[in-house]
Design an enzyme around this catalytic site. Structure first.
Site, PDB file in Angstrom:
ATOM      1  N   PHE A   1       7.098 -38.698  13.115  1.00 13.67           N
ATOM      2  CA  PHE A   1       7.832 -39.868  12.643  1.00 13.67           C
ATOM      3  C   PHE A   1       9.251 -39.484  12.236  1.00 13.67           C
ATOM      4  O   PHE A   1      10.200 -40.212  12.494  1.00 13.67           O
ATOM      5  CB  PHE A   1       7.064 -40.443  11.442  1.00 13.67           C
ATOM      6  CG  PHE A   1       7.581 -41.739  10.904  1.00 13.67           C
ATOM      7  CD1 PHE A   1       7.078 -42.952  11.359  1.00 13.67           C
ATOM      8  CD2 PHE A   1       8.550 -41.754   9.911  1.00 13.67           C
ATOM      9  CE1 PHE A   1       7.541 -44.154  10.847  1.00 13.67           C
ATOM     10  CE2 PHE A   1       9.012 -42.958   9.395  1.00 13.67           C
ATOM     11  CZ  PHE A   1       8.515 -44.163   9.863  1.00 13.67           C
TER      12      PHE A   1
ATOM     13  N   ASP B   1      -5.946 -41.416  12.654  1.00 14.26           N
ATOM     14  CA  ASP B   1      -5.111 -40.216  12.736  1.00 14.26           C
ATOM     15  C   ASP B   1      -5.555 -39.195  11.691  1.00 14.26           C
ATOM     16  O   ASP B   1      -4.726 -38.581  11.015  1.00 14.26           O
ATOM     17  CB  ASP B   1      -3.641 -40.594  12.545  1.00 14.26           C
ATOM     18  CG  ASP B   1      -2.696 -39.617  13.251  1.00 14.26           C
ATOM     19  OD1 ASP B   1      -3.193 -38.796  14.055  1.00 14.26           O
ATOM     20  OD2 ASP B   1      -1.483 -39.677  13.000  1.00 14.26           O
TER      21      ASP B   1
ATOM     22  N   LEU C   1      10.647 -31.380   2.794  1.00 11.55           N
ATOM     23  CA  LEU C   1       9.243 -31.040   2.557  1.00 11.55           C
ATOM     24  C   LEU C   1       8.517 -30.753   3.859  1.00 11.55           C
ATOM     25  O   LEU C   1       7.552 -30.001   3.901  1.00 11.55           O
ATOM     26  CB  LEU C   1       8.541 -32.202   1.855  1.00 11.55           C
ATOM     27  CG  LEU C   1       9.002 -32.518   0.444  1.00 11.55           C
ATOM     28  CD1 LEU C   1       8.400 -33.832  -0.040  1.00 11.55           C
ATOM     29  CD2 LEU C   1       8.606 -31.384  -0.492  1.00 11.55           C
TER      30      LEU C   1
ATOM     31  N   LYS D   1      10.312 -40.368   3.509  1.00 10.65           N
ATOM     32  CA  LYS D   1      10.131 -40.093   4.940  1.00 10.65           C
ATOM     33  C   LYS D   1      11.163 -40.888   5.725  1.00 10.65           C
ATOM     34  O   LYS D   1      11.277 -42.103   5.567  1.00 10.65           O
ATOM     35  CB  LYS D   1       8.714 -40.498   5.353  1.00 10.65           C
ATOM     36  CG  LYS D   1       8.283 -39.916   6.678  1.00 10.65           C
ATOM     37  CD  LYS D   1       6.899 -40.367   7.078  1.00 10.65           C
ATOM     38  CE  LYS D   1       5.806 -39.461   6.605  1.00 10.65           C
ATOM     39  NZ  LYS D   1       4.510 -39.743   7.263  1.00 10.65           N
TER      40      LYS D   1
HETATM   41  N1  LIG Z   1       3.942 -37.637  -0.142  1.00 16.02           N
HETATM   42  C1  LIG Z   1       4.218 -36.370   0.182  1.00 16.02           C
HETATM   43  N2  LIG Z   1       4.349 -35.424  -0.764  1.00 16.02           N
HETATM   44  C2  LIG Z   1       4.606 -34.138  -0.437  1.00 16.02           C
HETATM   45  N3  LIG Z   1       4.764 -33.683   0.830  1.00 16.02           N
HETATM   46  C3  LIG Z   1       4.652 -34.594   1.828  1.00 16.02           C
HETATM   47  C4  LIG Z   1       4.384 -35.976   1.566  1.00 16.02           C
HETATM   48  N4  LIG Z   1       4.323 -36.631   2.757  1.00 16.02           N
HETATM   49  C5  LIG Z   1       4.530 -35.696   3.703  1.00 16.02           C
HETATM   50  N5  LIG Z   1       4.744 -34.472   3.160  1.00 16.02           N
HETATM   51  C6  LIG Z   1       5.018 -33.210   3.876  1.00 16.02           C
HETATM   52  O1  LIG Z   1       5.721 -33.505   5.053  1.00 16.02           O
HETATM   53  C7  LIG Z   1       5.012 -33.032   6.198  1.00 16.02           C
HETATM   54  C8  LIG Z   1       5.279 -33.949   7.366  1.00 16.02           C
HETATM   55  O2  LIG Z   1       4.573 -35.138   7.182  1.00 16.02           O
HETATM   56  P1  LIG Z   1       4.420 -36.200   8.330  1.00 16.02           P
HETATM   57  O3  LIG Z   1       3.356 -37.135   7.906  1.00 16.02           O
HETATM   58  O4  LIG Z   1       5.751 -36.775   8.646  1.00 16.02           O
HETATM   59  O5  LIG Z   1       4.031 -35.381   9.622  1.00 16.02           O
HETATM   60  P2  LIG Z   1       2.693 -34.644  10.053  1.00 16.02           P
HETATM   61  O6  LIG Z   1       1.535 -35.291   9.374  1.00 16.02           O
HETATM   62  O7  LIG Z   1       2.870 -33.162   9.851  1.00 16.02           O
HETATM   63  O8  LIG Z   1       2.643 -34.914  11.610  1.00 16.02           O
HETATM   64  P3  LIG Z   1       2.355 -36.288  12.358  1.00 16.02           P
HETATM   65  O9  LIG Z   1       3.648 -36.979  12.532  1.00 16.02           O
HETATM   66  O10 LIG Z   1       1.786 -35.849  13.647  1.00 16.02           O
HETATM   67  O11 LIG Z   1       1.416 -37.088  11.506  1.00 16.02           O
HETATM   68  C9  LIG Z   1       3.560 -32.969   5.740  1.00 16.02           C
HETATM   69  O12 LIG Z   1       2.811 -32.062   6.504  1.00 16.02           O
HETATM   70  C10 LIG Z   1       3.715 -32.536   4.284  1.00 16.02           C
HETATM   71  O13 LIG Z   1       3.853 -31.127   4.210  1.00 16.02           O
HETATM   72 MG   LIG Z   2       1.421 -37.085   8.818  1.00 16.13          MG
END
Ligand SMILES: Nc1ncnc2c1ncn2[C@@H]1O[C@H](COP(=O)(O)OP(=O)(O)OP(=O)(O)O)[C@@H](O)[C@H]1O
Ligand SMILES: [Mg+2]
Length: 439
Positions: free
Chosen positions: A96, A218, A91, A123
């Site tokens: 992280f 954040d 996704l 995740k």
């Molecule tokens: N619960 C979820 N349902 C659907 N997609 C998700 C979900 N959680 C995360 N994602 C997808 O995964 C991507 C990465 O999420 P993540 O929180 O790991 O990183 P980020 O927010 O892009 O960056 P950072 O690590 O700087 O916060 C998100 O931008 C989203 O597109």
């Molecule tokens: Mg994030």
């Protein structure tokens, strides 16, 4: 103060390398006995031996007592639920680690056939040290406790040797960032306002309604996730902090967050208050109004920093129009945009005390989602468009001031994490970026 910079790199169509690595690591871990520790991948303060990882697991087990209502998954269950963390299930990826789509049984932890049971987002934590573990723990502890319609639901977690995973409700429309900056169709104005309201409610809950006030730290477009009806939910509590208690006015912390979103006084002093979140909210509101990223090095000089560029226009009744995302082509409410500009101005006030409470922000936003006075039918807007067109024809860019988002790096912003003290070098970490597709 030492800064750890994470530079994010564009990669919308290619499967991120780090996710492939974590996939193959996971694979090798599980092709053997499930109880074997994963091979140590990084140096530094992370677990480097079986004995150490076991002791860290049991220590963490104690730290996790509060999260008893969360489901505890085995690594094998999550590997199966995501079909071996396969690329098609990816996704996205953040600092992280990678996030995969998966399917589990409605009320348990067992994996089920894709398309059945409960759809989840899994995740995976990159194996990159103590900071990652701390963020994982903060996420479990905060989201395990906090429940609100505007916070993403944490379903459970997995901690097995040095594997750390989190299991969330699946958010079918992905992140606001994807919709605002990456999709070809512009997000309609009323939906932008609906998302702003939902996200503001999430922050207001954390600051003013939760049993103990929480500072989120954040707030940014990639951490605002959207359900099928564009209800906004905050995710990522890895940096969250308890608010000040008693007569304390602030919490003193290492400066962490993301360039372009962090409040200036927090960056300067490390003094954290809920008003730092209000500032970040102002930045996101501005991103929603303008369709521009908070930091964008691809824009002309003087326009890299959104707040600096927009600030002179925000308080001006006649000039704020210039800020509005040209891709909306006048399809926005004049009253709504004016109120939103005034609100962003207040949230971005240099004096934190002058910024509104999030409950006040919610009250201002509530009426804005239903306004119908579209700018496209106003004489004032049409004359401004003509002015803009004239300015553009004098200016060789010919781009209406807006470059194609598709040519931007996927994340124009640079998330930044500081280190706890000066004892570590300041590593520059490149993380390939996620697919914007939501399988
Ligand atoms: N619960 C979820 N349902 C659907 N997609 C998700 C979900 N959680 C995360 N994602 C997808 O995964 C991507 C990465 O999420 P993540 O929180 O790991 O990183 P980020 O927010 O892009 O960056 P950072 O690590 O700087 O916060 C998100 O931008 C989203 O597109
Ligand atoms: Mg994030």
């Amino acid at each position: 103060m030492i800064w750890k910079l994470k530079v994010q790199v564009a990669s919308s169509s290619v499967f991120p390398l780090t996710c492939m690595l974590s996939f193959s690591e996971s694979k090798s871990t599980n092709d053997g006995s499930r109880d074997q520790p994963a091979a140590p991948v990084v140096s530094g303060s992370t677990t480097t031996s079986n004995a150490e990882s076991n002791s860290s697991t049991s220590k963490v087990g104690e730290e996790l007592k509060v999260a008893s209502q969360l489901r505890k998954f085995t690594f094998y269950e999550l590997k199966s639920a995501t079909r071996n963390f396969r690329p098609e299930s990816l996704l996205g990826e953040g600092g992280f680690g990678c996030v995969f789509k998966g399917w589990i049984e409605e009320n348990g932890t067992a994996p089920v056939k894709p398309g059945t049971g409960l759809t989840v987002a899994v995740k995976t934590l990159n194996h990159d040290g103590l900071q990652g573990h701390k963020e994982w723990l903060a996420e479990v502890n905060y989201l395990g406790e906090l429940q609100h319609p505007n916070l993403v639901k944490l379903i459970g977690y997995c901690i097995e040797d040095d594997q750390r995973l989190l299991v969330y409700e699946f958010m079918p429309r992905g992140s606001l960032e994807n919709h605002l900056f990456r999709r070809s169709l512009p997000l309609p104005w009323p939906i932008r306002m609906k998302i702003a309201l939902g996200a503001a409610r999430g922050l207001a809950f954390l600051h003013e309604e939760a049993e103990k006030p929480v500072i989120y730290r954040d707030f940014k477009t990639s951490n605002i996730l959207l359900d099928a009806d564009y209800n906004a939910k905050l995710s990522d509590f890895g940096l969250a902090k308890d608010g000040p208690e008693g007569d304390k006015t602030h919490v003193s912390t290492r400066v962490m967050g993301t360039y372009g979103y962090a409040a200036p006084e927090y960056v300067m002093t490390g003094h954290l208050t809920s008003k730092s979140d209000v500032y970040s909210f102002g930045v996101v509101l501005l991103e929603m109004m303008t369709g521009r990223r908070s930091m964008d090095k691809n824009r002309p000089n003087g326009e890299h920093n959104l707040v600096e560029w927009a600030r002179p226009h925000l308080g001006e009744r006649r000039r704020f129009f210039r800020l509005i995302d040209p891709r909306l082509d006048g399809n926005f409410s004049i009253k709504g945009a004016l109120k939103a500009a005034q609100l962003a101005h207040a949230c971005l006030s240099r004096d934190p005390k002058s910024r509104p409470l999030m409950s006040e922000v919610v009250e201002v936003l509530k009426p804005l989602i239903n306004l119908k006075d579209m700018a496209s039918s106003s004489y004032f807007f049409q004359s401004m468009q003509a002015e803009r067109a004239a300015a553009n024809s004098n200016n060789q860019t010919g781009r209406n001031g807006l470059k194609s988002q598709a040519s931007f790096p996927r994340n124009g912003h640079q998330p930044v994490r500081s280190l706890s003290n000066g004892s570590h070098p300041s590593p520059y970490r490149q993380s390939p970026k996620p697919n914007d597709k939501q399988p």
